[in-house]
Design an enzyme around this catalytic site. Sequence first.
Site, PDB file in Angstrom:
ATOM      1  N   SER A 239       0.784  -1.233   0.000  1.00  0.00           N
ATOM      2  CA  SER A 239       0.000   0.000   0.000  1.00  0.00           C
ATOM      3  C   SER A 239       0.816   1.283   0.000  1.00  0.00           C
ATOM      4  O   SER A 239       0.241   2.372  -0.124  1.00  0.00           O
ATOM      5  CB  SER A 239      -0.961   0.001   1.189  1.00  0.00           C
ATOM      6  OG  SER A 239      -2.016  -0.902   0.954  1.00  0.00           O
TER       7      SER A 239
ATOM      8  N   TYR B 231     -10.612   2.479   5.804  1.00  0.00           N
ATOM      9  CA  TYR B 231      -9.616   2.179   4.779  1.00  0.00           C
ATOM     10  C   TYR B 231     -10.243   1.358   3.660  1.00  0.00           C
ATOM     11  O   TYR B 231     -10.891   0.343   3.906  1.00  0.00           O
ATOM     12  CB  TYR B 231      -8.474   1.399   5.411  1.00  0.00           C
ATOM     13  CG  TYR B 231      -7.214   1.344   4.592  1.00  0.00           C
ATOM     14  CD1 TYR B 231      -6.247   2.335   4.714  1.00  0.00           C
ATOM     15  CD2 TYR B 231      -6.984   0.300   3.718  1.00  0.00           C
ATOM     16  CE1 TYR B 231      -5.074   2.278   3.975  1.00  0.00           C
ATOM     17  CE2 TYR B 231      -5.821   0.233   2.973  1.00  0.00           C
ATOM     18  CZ  TYR B 231      -4.870   1.227   3.110  1.00  0.00           C
ATOM     19  OH  TYR B 231      -3.710   1.162   2.371  1.00  0.00           O
ATOM     20  N   SER B 232     -10.057   1.815   2.420  1.00  0.00           N
ATOM     21  CA  SER B 232     -10.656   1.122   1.283  1.00  0.00           C
ATOM     22  C   SER B 232      -9.719   1.155   0.088  1.00  0.00           C
ATOM     23  O   SER B 232      -9.453   2.220  -0.479  1.00  0.00           O
ATOM     24  CB  SER B 232     -11.998   1.757   0.901  1.00  0.00           C
ATOM     25  OG  SER B 232     -12.535   1.122  -0.249  1.00  0.00           O
ATOM     26  N   ASN B 233      -9.227  -0.010  -0.289  1.00  0.00           N
ATOM     27  CA  ASN B 233      -8.408  -0.112  -1.493  1.00  0.00           C
ATOM     28  C   ASN B 233      -9.193   0.246  -2.746  1.00  0.00           C
ATOM     29  O   ASN B 233      -8.623   0.673  -3.753  1.00  0.00           O
ATOM     30  CB  ASN B 233      -7.865  -1.538  -1.614  1.00  0.00           C
ATOM     31  CG  ASN B 233      -6.889  -1.869  -0.505  1.00  0.00           C
ATOM     32  OD1 ASN B 233      -5.840  -1.261  -0.382  1.00  0.00           O
ATOM     33  ND2 ASN B 233      -7.242  -2.845   0.321  1.00  0.00           N
TER      34      ASN B 233
ATOM     35  N   GLY C 150       2.755  -0.722   4.037  1.00  0.00           N
ATOM     36  CA  GLY C 150       1.976  -1.623   3.206  1.00  0.00           C
ATOM     37  C   GLY C 150       2.339  -3.072   3.413  1.00  0.00           C
ATOM     38  O   GLY C 150       3.461  -3.396   3.802  1.00  0.00           O
TER      39      GLY C 150
END
Length: 370
Positions: free
Chosen positions: A89, A184-186, A325
Amino acid sequence: MTTTIRRCTATALALLTGLTLVTAPAPVSAHAGGATQSALDALVRTHGFPGALASVTDRSGRQRDLTAGVGDLSTGAKPPRDGYVRIGSNTKTFTAVVVLQLAGEGTVGLDEPIETYLPGLVPNGAQITVRQLLQHTSGLANYTDHMPDESFDTGRHRYREPRELLDVAFAHAPDFAPGTGWRYSNTGYVVLGLLIQRVTGRPLAEQITERVIDRVGLRRTYFPGVGDESIRTPHPRGYLGPDRTDVTELDPSWGWAAGQMIATPRDLNTFLRALLDGKLLGAAELAEMQRTVDASAGLWPGARYGLGLASSPLSCGGVYWGHGGDLPGFETRGGATTDGRAVSIALTTTPDSAERHQHVLDAVDTAFCR
């Protein structure tokens, strides 16, 4: 950990060629190196990580590269100093820099709805702004929480298109109305990758390479090409789970704009120092990036999240800016301070508990403060 791309498949941990020669690094103070080395040794000997790599940069720019443990369990070889690792990330910060550059050029508006640029793509896109996607306040479901159930051996070698990732997310209800919460959102960063491609007319990897990697001379950072499951040498092996399954080779496409990149600890330091020094963004855009909201409930105590960049408190005072990440087999943590210090630590397995993750954060703090 919600700071990571958390699942490659349903059986992955739910948290989250060519030889390159390394020149001898200029030393940092022996005291700083000794404390950091002890922290790395503890991560291996006490907390069970197979191997660890670190790069520490002082205020003057002098660097020290350190390792601990084993880089290849099958041969017993040590981790290479400043070896390549999957940075997960941390990719988000690179993606965010490109979006903010486009904002500075007047091509993208941070407070414009994503519908303006990608009409019909995102459910409720007229109510979700570019800023909310960057800051994890859009409410969009995180696709890595809902990946299809398949064996890890099958899933890790499967290529996924960005739209396939969004289809997974958009099959689920939003977590909250846009702008009313933080999670949190990818998913948001995959949308941002498509935004970059739409407004520039060029591939995401090319834009990150030209606008960020090449601009500040990151010679050991890259966005893997389609189908590339390898990591350039030298690199340690990456392991997953208590049986230490070797997962070094995998298709990182399920991370894409949210987590596909590969770099070395030293290059991560160089990138973050250049970012905070204003070499990648104008003053206004950097200030926007550092406008934060409380993210401690979703990340770690004291964490605040800006636009693809997080701040974390230091025990010796002040904060450091970075991201961190995870991808199966690797974890990276660290950041940089506004006075020029930087620390990046990479581990060769993904932490399987909040306690082990905290030990990594403690090692980062040690490298900055002792």
